[in-house]
Write a protein that holds these residues in place. Sequence first.
Motif, PDB file in Angstrom:
ATOM      1  N   PRO A   1       1.345   2.023  -5.434  1.00  0.00           N
ATOM      2  CA  PRO A   1       0.336   1.126  -6.509  1.00  0.00           C
ATOM      3  C   PRO A   1       1.468   1.686  -7.906  1.00  0.00           C
ATOM      4  O   PRO A   1       1.690   3.057  -8.278  1.00  0.00           O
ATOM      5  CB  PRO A   1      -1.074   2.282  -6.586  1.00  0.00           C
TER       6      PRO A   1
ATOM      7  N   ARG B   1      -7.842   8.135   0.807  1.00  0.00           N
ATOM      8  CA  ARG B   1      -7.016   7.404   0.950  1.00  0.00           C
ATOM      9  C   ARG B   1      -6.692   7.062   0.371  1.00  0.00           C
ATOM     10  O   ARG B   1      -4.824   6.698   0.201  1.00  0.00           O
ATOM     11  CB  ARG B   1      -7.474   6.576   2.012  1.00  0.00           C
ATOM     12  N   ARG B   2      -6.783   6.768  -1.197  1.00  0.00           N
ATOM     13  CA  ARG B   2      -5.910   5.830  -2.270  1.00  0.00           C
ATOM     14  C   ARG B   2      -5.550   7.555  -3.072  1.00  0.00           C
ATOM     15  O   ARG B   2      -4.826   7.044  -3.436  1.00  0.00           O
ATOM     16  CB  ARG B   2      -7.687   5.871  -3.450  1.00  0.00           C
ATOM     17  N   THR B   3      -6.011   8.713  -2.827  1.00  0.00           N
ATOM     18  CA  THR B   3      -4.940   9.462  -3.695  1.00  0.00           C
ATOM     19  C   THR B   3      -3.664   9.785  -2.904  1.00  0.00           C
ATOM     20  O   THR B   3      -2.797  10.304  -3.360  1.00  0.00           O
ATOM     21  CB  THR B   3      -6.010  11.123  -3.321  1.00  0.00           C
TER      22      THR B   3
ATOM     23  N   ALA C   1      -2.118   7.446  -1.264  1.00  0.00           N
ATOM     24  CA  ALA C   1      -1.630   6.531  -1.127  1.00  0.00           C
ATOM     25  C   ALA C   1      -1.072   5.899  -3.044  1.00  0.00           C
ATOM     26  O   ALA C   1      -0.104   6.342  -2.379  1.00  0.00           O
ATOM     27  CB  ALA C   1      -2.223   4.678  -1.687  1.00  0.00           C
ATOM     28  N   ILE C   2      -1.405   6.762  -3.398  1.00  0.00           N
ATOM     29  CA  ILE C   2      -1.187   7.592  -5.098  1.00  0.00           C
ATOM     30  C   ILE C   2       0.163   8.449  -5.150  1.00  0.00           C
ATOM     31  O   ILE C   2       1.884   8.348  -5.470  1.00  0.00           O
ATOM     32  CB  ILE C   2      -2.038   7.633  -5.672  1.00  0.00           C
TER      33      ILE C   2
ATOM     34  N   PRO D   1      -7.864  -4.063  -8.708  1.00  0.00           N
ATOM     35  CA  PRO D   1      -7.205  -2.544  -8.443  1.00  0.00           C
ATOM     36  C   PRO D   1      -8.492  -1.801 -10.098  1.00  0.00           C
ATOM     37  O   PRO D   1      -8.704  -2.633 -11.138  1.00  0.00           O
ATOM     38  CB  PRO D   1      -5.438  -2.950  -8.777  1.00  0.00           C
TER      39      PRO D   1
ATOM     40  N   ALA E   1     -12.352   7.293   1.853  1.00  0.00           N
ATOM     41  CA  ALA E   1     -11.729   5.910   0.939  1.00  0.00           C
ATOM     42  C   ALA E   1     -11.173   6.569   0.305  1.00  0.00           C
ATOM     43  O   ALA E   1      -9.705   6.022  -0.448  1.00  0.00           O
ATOM     44  CB  ALA E   1     -12.359   4.909   0.459  1.00  0.00           C
ATOM     45  N   SER E   2     -12.269   7.136  -0.697  1.00  0.00           N
ATOM     46  CA  SER E   2     -11.126   8.057  -2.049  1.00  0.00           C
ATOM     47  C   SER E   2      -9.810   8.605  -2.017  1.00  0.00           C
ATOM     48  O   SER E   2      -9.139   8.718  -2.613  1.00  0.00           O
ATOM     49  CB  SER E   2     -12.210   8.848  -2.850  1.00  0.00           C
TER      50      SER E   2
ATOM     51  N   VAL F   1       1.092  -0.950   0.315  1.00  0.00           N
ATOM     52  CA  VAL F   1      -0.191  -0.089   0.089  1.00  0.00           C
ATOM     53  C   VAL F   1       0.679   0.981   0.075  1.00  0.00           C
ATOM     54  O   VAL F   1       1.911   1.411   0.898  1.00  0.00           O
ATOM     55  CB  VAL F   1      -0.844  -0.054   1.205  1.00  0.00           C
TER      56      VAL F   1
ATOM     57  N   ARG G   1     -14.144  -2.978 -10.476  1.00  0.00           N
ATOM     58  CA  ARG G   1     -14.380  -2.187  -9.164  1.00  0.00           C
ATOM     59  C   ARG G   1     -15.539  -3.503  -8.776  1.00  0.00           C
ATOM     60  O   ARG G   1     -15.481  -3.871  -7.626  1.00  0.00           O
ATOM     61  CB  ARG G   1     -14.922  -1.126  -9.359  1.00  0.00           C
TER      62      ARG G   1
END
Length: 284
Positions: free
Chosen positions: A22, A275-277, A279-280, A188, A272-273, A19, A183
């Motif tokens: 990506p 957190r993904r931002t 992560a990237i 992913p 959640a979105s 994590v 999804r």
Amino acid sequence: MSDCPAPAAPPLPEDIPPVGRPPLTWLYVPGDRPETVAKALGCGADVVIVDLEDAVAPDRKEYARAATAELLADPVTAVPLHVRVHGEDDIRALTGLPGLSGFRLPKITHAVSVHHVAAVAPGVPLYPLLESALALEHAYSIASAGPAVRGIALGEADLRADLGVREDSGLDWSRSRLVVAARAAALPPPAQSVFPDVRDLDGLWASCVRGRGLGLLGRAAIHPRQLEVIERAFRPTAREIEEAEEIVAASAVEAGALALPDGRFVDAAVVASARRTLAIAGRS
């Protein structure tokens, strides 16, 4: 392929990065040119894809398979190595080699084909490529064909020909269909297909921005000069990172739905979105 500068920090060798990392760039390299593959490993791509299919002439297929097998006999490479196979002979010859990180499966139209490859190549991560209208109709069943499937992608050149699409925007529905299927199958976000004009970096940038807006994440490349543009296009902006940090920080204080100081309402999906931002963004 031109010479490439060594990456500032070598990517981690795992097939699925932890994590925070990506993959955003996937570099295709012809399998019958081992010296080019060796260069590609130092170009900074997150994943290198050795192509045994379209990039290799029919009379070079056996040589390409043998050269790729020799490469994959080494378990230590700078980045994960995937192979886009031409057929079952490639799958049987390469399965079990320590340097193999995954198979890209071209022209998949039904989940049963994925099940067959998973049986022939146990334990190998699989990435089906959907390249026809029939494949799109079966997108979810292919994406959910079993734990070996780690991602799906479009093969846009063949799909464009199959659908008779002339404008790039004519594939937007197909791209969105793929994003939804991935999804729904808990995969992913799909990476965008290749941009064929390696000189048109402005066009590549605009196409990446459009793909990112559709929910795609990262992109395949056919030349190292495309990698930096792809990386920039899919990396979050400073403003996006700032907003994501604000949302995540607020969610750590108050559980459930909440209102930010500026009046914006956020819920679990928004968090959640965010957190993904982050992560990237953590790639940099």
